[in-house]
Scaffold this motif. Structure first.
Motif, PDB file in Angstrom:
ATOM      1  N   GLY A 103       0.807  -1.209   0.000  1.00 53.15           N
ATOM      2  CA  GLY A 103       0.000   0.000   0.000  1.00 53.15           C
ATOM      3  C   GLY A 103       0.842   1.262   0.000  1.00 53.15           C
ATOM      4  O   GLY A 103       0.308   2.364  -0.160  1.00 53.15           O
ATOM      5  N   TYR A 104       2.147   1.104   0.194  1.00 51.92           N
ATOM      6  CA  TYR A 104       3.049   2.254   0.177  1.00 51.92           C
ATOM      7  C   TYR A 104       3.054   2.873  -1.211  1.00 51.92           C
ATOM      8  O   TYR A 104       3.045   2.163  -2.212  1.00 51.92           O
ATOM      9  CB  TYR A 104       4.458   1.818   0.566  1.00 51.92           C
ATOM     10  CG  TYR A 104       5.458   2.948   0.609  1.00 51.92           C
ATOM     11  CD1 TYR A 104       6.358   3.138  -0.426  1.00 51.92           C
ATOM     12  CD2 TYR A 104       5.497   3.823   1.689  1.00 51.92           C
ATOM     13  CE1 TYR A 104       7.268   4.171  -0.402  1.00 51.92           C
ATOM     14  CE2 TYR A 104       6.407   4.867   1.727  1.00 51.92           C
ATOM     15  CZ  TYR A 104       7.293   5.033   0.681  1.00 51.92           C
ATOM     16  OH  TYR A 104       8.200   6.066   0.709  1.00 51.92           O
ATOM     17  N   THR A 105       3.072   4.209  -1.240  1.00 51.34           N
ATOM     18  CA  THR A 105       3.025   4.919  -2.521  1.00 51.34           C
ATOM     19  C   THR A 105       4.224   5.848  -2.691  1.00 51.34           C
ATOM     20  O   THR A 105       4.760   6.377  -1.719  1.00 51.34           O
ATOM     21  CB  THR A 105       1.736   5.743  -2.649  1.00 51.34           C
ATOM     22  OG1 THR A 105       1.643   6.642  -1.538  1.00 51.34           O
ATOM     23  CG2 THR A 105       0.513   4.838  -2.680  1.00 51.34           C
ATOM     24  N   ASP A 106       4.619   6.015  -3.951  1.00 48.60           N
ATOM     25  CA  ASP A 106       5.668   6.965  -4.333  1.00 48.60           C
ATOM     26  C   ASP A 106       5.113   7.857  -5.426  1.00 48.60           C
ATOM     27  O   ASP A 106       4.343   7.393  -6.268  1.00 48.60           O
ATOM     28  CB  ASP A 106       6.900   6.234  -4.895  1.00 48.60           C
ATOM     29  CG  ASP A 106       7.619   5.419  -3.867  1.00 48.60           C
ATOM     30  OD1 ASP A 106       7.881   4.230  -4.135  1.00 48.60           O
ATOM     31  OD2 ASP A 106       7.917   5.969  -2.796  1.00 48.60           O
ATOM     32  N   TYR A 107       5.556   9.113  -5.428  1.00 48.77           N
ATOM     33  CA  TYR A 107       5.125  10.053  -6.452  1.00 48.77           C
ATOM     34  C   TYR A 107       6.315  10.855  -6.975  1.00 48.77           C
ATOM     35  O   TYR A 107       7.239  11.173  -6.227  1.00 48.77           O
ATOM     36  CB  TYR A 107       4.091  11.043  -5.899  1.00 48.77           C
ATOM     37  CG  TYR A 107       2.794  10.424  -5.492  1.00 48.77           C
ATOM     38  CD1 TYR A 107       2.577  10.011  -4.180  1.00 48.77           C
ATOM     39  CD2 TYR A 107       1.775  10.248  -6.420  1.00 48.77           C
ATOM     40  CE1 TYR A 107       1.386   9.437  -3.803  1.00 48.77           C
ATOM     41  CE2 TYR A 107       0.562   9.678  -6.047  1.00 48.77           C
ATOM     42  CZ  TYR A 107       0.379   9.274  -4.742  1.00 48.77           C
ATOM     43  OH  TYR A 107      -0.813   8.704  -4.372  1.00 48.77           O
ATOM     44  N   ALA A 108       6.241  11.210  -8.244  1.00 46.13           N
ATOM     45  CA  ALA A 108       7.193  12.179  -8.782  1.00 46.13           C
ATOM     46  C   ALA A 108       6.932  13.522  -8.109  1.00 46.13           C
ATOM     47  O   ALA A 108       5.778  13.857  -7.799  1.00 46.13           O
ATOM     48  CB  ALA A 108       7.019  12.296 -10.294  1.00 46.13           C
ATOM     49  N   ASP A 109       8.000  14.267  -7.897  1.00 42.60           N
ATOM     50  CA  ASP A 109       7.850  15.565  -7.220  1.00 42.60           C
ATOM     51  C   ASP A 109       6.868  16.472  -7.957  1.00 42.60           C
ATOM     52  O   ASP A 109       6.127  17.236  -7.329  1.00 42.60           O
ATOM     53  CB  ASP A 109       9.208  16.251  -7.115  1.00 42.60           C
ATOM     54  CG  ASP A 109      10.108  15.591  -6.090  1.00 42.60           C
ATOM     55  OD1 ASP A 109      11.333  15.837  -6.148  1.00 42.60           O
ATOM     56  OD2 ASP A 109       9.601  14.839  -5.236  1.00 42.60           O
ATOM     57  N   SER A 110       6.848  16.365  -9.264  1.00 47.93           N
ATOM     58  CA  SER A 110       6.019  17.268 -10.068  1.00 47.93           C
ATOM     59  C   SER A 110       4.521  17.031  -9.896  1.00 47.93           C
ATOM     60  O   SER A 110       3.720  17.895 -10.276  1.00 47.93           O
ATOM     61  CB  SER A 110       6.388  17.140 -11.548  1.00 47.93           C
ATOM     62  OG  SER A 110       6.177  15.812 -11.997  1.00 47.93           O
ATOM     63  N   VAL A 111       4.134  15.885  -9.340  1.00 46.95           N
ATOM     64  CA  VAL A 111       2.703  15.585  -9.205  1.00 46.95           C
ATOM     65  C   VAL A 111       2.257  15.449  -7.754  1.00 46.95           C
ATOM     66  O   VAL A 111       1.063  15.262  -7.488  1.00 46.95           O
ATOM     67  CB  VAL A 111       2.320  14.308  -9.981  1.00 46.95           C
ATOM     68  CG1 VAL A 111       2.766  14.401 -11.440  1.00 46.95           C
ATOM     69  CG2 VAL A 111       2.873  13.060  -9.316  1.00 46.95           C
ATOM     70  N   LYS A 112       3.183  15.545  -6.818  1.00 51.56           N
ATOM     71  CA  LYS A 112       2.821  15.404  -5.403  1.00 51.56           C
ATOM     72  C   LYS A 112       1.786  16.449  -5.007  1.00 51.56           C
ATOM     73  O   LYS A 112       1.906  17.619  -5.351  1.00 51.56           O
ATOM     74  CB  LYS A 112       4.065  15.546  -4.526  1.00 51.56           C
ATOM     75  CG  LYS A 112       4.955  14.318  -4.516  1.00 51.56           C
ATOM     76  CD  LYS A 112       6.161  14.521  -3.619  1.00 51.56           C
ATOM     77  CE  LYS A 112       7.047  13.288  -3.618  1.00 51.56           C
ATOM     78  NZ  LYS A 112       8.282  13.492  -2.806  1.00 51.56           N
ATOM     79  N   GLY A 113       0.765  15.991  -4.302  1.00 50.54           N
ATOM     80  CA  GLY A 113      -0.303  16.884  -3.875  1.00 50.54           C
ATOM     81  C   GLY A 113      -1.399  17.069  -4.898  1.00 50.54           C
ATOM     82  O   GLY A 113      -2.455  17.628  -4.582  1.00 50.54           O
ATOM     83  N   ARG A 114      -1.166  16.615  -6.131  1.00 47.18           N
ATOM     84  CA  ARG A 114      -2.175  16.758  -7.186  1.00 47.18           C
ATOM     85  C   ARG A 114      -2.694  15.409  -7.678  1.00 47.18           C
ATOM     86  O   ARG A 114      -3.865  15.291  -8.036  1.00 47.18           O
ATOM     87  CB  ARG A 114      -1.573  17.522  -8.374  1.00 47.18           C
ATOM     88  CG  ARG A 114      -1.101  18.920  -8.052  1.00 47.18           C
ATOM     89  CD  ARG A 114      -0.715  19.690  -9.311  1.00 47.18           C
ATOM     90  NE  ARG A 114       0.392  19.071 -10.044  1.00 47.18           N
ATOM     91  CZ  ARG A 114       0.310  18.669 -11.308  1.00 47.18           C
ATOM     92  NH1 ARG A 114      -0.813  18.821 -11.988  1.00 47.18           N
ATOM     93  NH2 ARG A 114       1.365  18.134 -11.913  1.00 47.18           N
ATOM     94  N   PHE A 115      -1.829  14.409  -7.718  1.00 48.95           N
ATOM     95  CA  PHE A 115      -2.200  13.079  -8.210  1.00 48.95           C
ATOM     96  C   PHE A 115      -2.273  12.099  -7.046  1.00 48.95           C
ATOM     97  O   PHE A 115      -1.495  12.199  -6.085  1.00 48.95           O
ATOM     98  CB  PHE A 115      -1.170  12.566  -9.208  1.00 48.95           C
ATOM     99  CG  PHE A 115      -1.126  13.288 -10.530  1.00 48.95           C
ATOM    100  CD1 PHE A 115      -1.805  14.482 -10.735  1.00 48.95           C
ATOM    101  CD2 PHE A 115      -0.401  12.752 -11.584  1.00 48.95           C
ATOM    102  CE1 PHE A 115      -1.753  15.138 -11.945  1.00 48.95           C
ATOM    103  CE2 PHE A 115      -0.339  13.398 -12.808  1.00 48.95           C
ATOM    104  CZ  PHE A 115      -1.021  14.599 -12.989  1.00 48.95           C
ATOM    105  N   THR A 116      -3.186  11.140  -7.168  1.00 49.40           N
ATOM    106  CA  THR A 116      -3.314  10.094  -6.165  1.00 49.40           C
ATOM    107  C   THR A 116      -3.449   8.742  -6.855  1.00 49.40           C
ATOM    108  O   THR A 116      -4.337   8.555  -7.690  1.00 49.40           O
ATOM    109  CB  THR A 116      -4.535  10.323  -5.264  1.00 49.40           C
ATOM    110  OG1 THR A 116      -4.442  11.607  -4.638  1.00 49.40           O
ATOM    111  CG2 THR A 116      -4.613   9.248  -4.189  1.00 49.40           C
ATOM    112  N   ILE A 117      -2.570   7.818  -6.486  1.00 51.74           N
ATOM    113  CA  ILE A 117      -2.640   6.461  -7.022  1.00 51.74           C
ATOM    114  C   ILE A 117      -3.344   5.580  -6.011  1.00 51.74           C
ATOM    115  O   ILE A 117      -3.145   5.719  -4.793  1.00 51.74           O
ATOM    116  CB  ILE A 117      -1.237   5.918  -7.367  1.00 51.74           C
ATOM    117  CG1 ILE A 117      -1.347   4.606  -8.141  1.00 51.74           C
ATOM    118  CG2 ILE A 117      -0.372   5.771  -6.113  1.00 51.74           C
ATOM    119  CD1 ILE A 117      -0.004   4.134  -8.725  1.00 51.74           C
TER     120      ILE A 117
END
Length: 115
Positions: free
Chosen positions: A55-69
């Motif tokens: 369930g751990y998630t990683d995001y590119a810095d450019s989408v953090k706070g805007r995209f949710t997987i």
């Protein structure tokens, strides 16, 4: 073998939202992570977001706070909720999975954000 089928791409105005979905079938018991990548014209394919079996998630810095997987194990589906879209989010988005013996890619879905 794992088959991946994406849906949900399209054209949206800047500031809008889209939701991408990817359904996995085949040897899904071997999936380790489910990811979304994107590739803009003339650029390399980059990781956007990843969700691990834990369930751990990683995001590119450019989408953090805007995209949710998110992942629905019961439906073998991984989704990407994209909010506050920007023109620079325009790209072909690919579903991708790592399995115990390798990796698989979906066919890609186009996301176009008009400014």
């Amino acid at each position: 073998q794992v088959q991946l089928v994406e849906s949900g791409g399209g054209l949206v105005q800047a500031g809008g939202s889209l939701r991408l979905s990817c359904v996995a079938s085949g040897s899904i018991f071997s999936i380790v992570t489910m990811d979304w990548y994107r590739q803009a014209p003339g650029k390399q394919r980059d990781l956007v977001a990843r969700i691990h079996n834990s369930g751990y998630t990683d995001y590119a810095d450019s989408v953090k706070g805007r995209f949710t997987i998110s992942r629905d194990n019961g439906r073998n589906t991984v989704s990407l909720q994209m909010n506050s879209l920007k023109h620079e989010d325009t790209a072909v988005y690919y579903c991708h999975v790592y399995v115990l013996a390798g990796e698989y890619w979906g066919q890609g879905t186009q996301v176009t954000v008009s400014s």
